[in-house]
Design a protein around this motif. Structure first.
Motif, PDB file in Angstrom:
ATOM      1  N   LYS A  72      31.473  37.626  33.792  1.00 54.74           N
ATOM      2  CA  LYS A  72      30.793  37.214  35.025  1.00 54.74           C
ATOM      3  C   LYS A  72      31.445  37.952  36.182  1.00 54.74           C
ATOM      4  N   TYR A  73      30.615  38.517  37.062  1.00 59.64           N
ATOM      5  CA  TYR A  73      31.127  39.353  38.141  1.00 59.64           C
ATOM      6  C   TYR A  73      31.009  38.657  39.497  1.00 59.64           C
ATOM      7  N   THR A  74      32.059  38.805  40.274  1.00 61.57           N
ATOM      8  CA  THR A  74      32.082  38.300  41.653  1.00 61.57           C
ATOM      9  C   THR A  74      32.606  39.422  42.539  1.00 61.57           C
ATOM     10  N   VAL A  75      31.973  39.613  43.692  1.00 63.05           N
ATOM     11  CA  VAL A  75      32.470  40.573  44.675  1.00 63.05           C
ATOM     12  C   VAL A  75      32.917  39.782  45.902  1.00 63.05           C
ATOM     13  N   CYS A  76      34.074  40.162  46.438  1.00 59.44           N
ATOM     14  CA  CYS A  76      34.620  39.482  47.613  1.00 59.44           C
ATOM     15  C   CYS A  76      34.618  40.455  48.790  1.00 59.44           C
ATOM     16  N   PHE A  80      34.007  41.335  58.115  1.00 58.40           N
ATOM     17  CA  PHE A  80      33.522  42.411  58.973  1.00 58.40           C
ATOM     18  C   PHE A  80      32.515  43.305  58.250  1.00 58.40           C
ATOM     19  N   ASP A  81      32.569  43.328  56.914  1.00 55.17           N
ATOM     20  CA  ASP A  81      31.732  44.229  56.121  1.00 55.17           C
ATOM     21  C   ASP A  81      30.494  43.557  55.531  1.00 55.17           C
ATOM     22  N   LEU A  82      30.317  42.269  55.788  1.00 55.09           N
ATOM     23  CA  LEU A  82      29.140  41.581  55.249  1.00 55.09           C
ATOM     24  C   LEU A  82      27.866  42.144  55.872  1.00 55.09           C
ATOM     25  N   CYS A  99      33.046  35.512  50.387  1.00 53.73           N
ATOM     26  CA  CYS A  99      33.854  36.031  51.492  1.00 53.73           C
ATOM     27  C   CYS A  99      34.971  35.012  51.721  1.00 53.73           C
ATOM     28  N   CYS A 100      36.209  35.445  51.593  1.00 58.26           N
ATOM     29  CA  CYS A 100      37.348  34.530  51.722  1.00 58.26           C
ATOM     30  C   CYS A 100      37.923  34.485  53.133  1.00 58.26           C
ATOM     31  N   LEU A 113      41.656  32.857  49.121  1.00 60.50           N
ATOM     32  CA  LEU A 113      42.033  33.988  48.273  1.00 60.50           C
ATOM     33  C   LEU A 113      42.788  33.516  47.035  1.00 60.50           C
ATOM     34  N   TYR A 114      43.751  32.641  47.242  1.00 63.30           N
ATOM     35  CA  TYR A 114      44.543  32.091  46.140  1.00 63.30           C
ATOM     36  C   TYR A 114      43.628  31.455  45.094  1.00 63.30           C
ATOM     37  N   ASN A 115      42.697  30.619  45.552  1.00 68.08           N
ATOM     38  CA  ASN A 115      41.798  29.917  44.620  1.00 68.08           C
ATOM     39  C   ASN A 115      40.888  30.882  43.881  1.00 68.08           C
ATOM     40  N   GLN A 116      40.337  31.853  44.589  1.00 69.47           N
ATOM     41  CA  GLN A 116      39.432  32.799  43.933  1.00 69.47           C
ATOM     42  C   GLN A 116      40.171  33.678  42.916  1.00 69.47           C
TER      43      GLN A 116
END
Length: 196
Positions: A72-76, A80-82, A99-100, A113-116
């Motif tokens: 399963k893929y996730t992108v973070c 500013f880049d959304l 987005c974190c 970030l830690y959780n992801q």
């Protein structure tokens, strides 16, 4: 720098992320992750920063990650880049988009970030970033995929020297992935563990 300026009341204490990890240590999540069958891959594209914008070939990144890892893929994205175009591209390929960091003053960004990172098995980045070293410290399998990062052509001499050092000393980081044991040692070093 500070010693040269004759400012002596300065101490290095290590990355704030290290202290967060100390506060949040838990084994329950690790057991849950180790027992799951389908791997979860978290990808950090190069992000914009002060003075420069990211230049990422997102199509190439999606293609290379899918070719290298199954799961399963996730992108973070960095806040500013959304943008709709990139979000739609990842969603079309059935990736989760997160987005974190809400903004520069987001006080929960390290927690997110830690959780992801903790909830994923393999972490991929297209550049050297704090998230990459956080992942190493959390004993994740880590990989750097440089080809989608088009800003490489604009790297300064110092950045090129930095990159060459890692390519020579940690070649597996660029080929398959850095083992969790080797990554943990590197993460400790880069995040300043000895200064805690």
């Amino acid at each position: 720098f500070f010693l040269k300026k004759k400012i002596k009341n300065v101490y290095d204490i290590g990355s704030p992320f290290l202290y967060l990890c100390k506060l949040l240590e838990t084994n329950q999540l690790k057991e849950k992750i180790n027992s799951r069958k389908e791997k979860k891959i978290l990808v950090f594209p190069a992000h914009s920063s002060q003075g420069f914008n990211h230049i990422t070939d997102h199509k190439l990144l999606i293609k290379n990650v899918k070719k290298s890892f199954k799961g399963k893929y996730t992108v973070c994205f960095y806040y500013f880049d959304l943008n709709k175009k990139d979000i739609d591209l990842y969603k079309k390929n059935k990736w989760e988009v997160i987005c974190c960091v809400k903004n520069k003053t987001d006080q929960l960004s390290l927690y997110k970030l830690y959780n992801q990172i903790n909830n994923h098995d393999i972490i991929v980045s297209t550049e050297f970033s704090s998230a990459l070293f956080y992942s190493m410290y959390l004993k994740k399998k880590t990989r750097v995929m440089l080809s989608p990062n088009k800003r490489l052509e604009l790297y300064s001499n110092l950045e090129r020297k930095f990159l060459k050092f890692y390519m020579n000393n940690y070649p597996e980081l660029f080929k398959k992935f850095l083992s969790s044991e080797k990554g943990y040692k590197l993460g400790k070093l880069e995040l300043g563990f000895v200064s805690m």
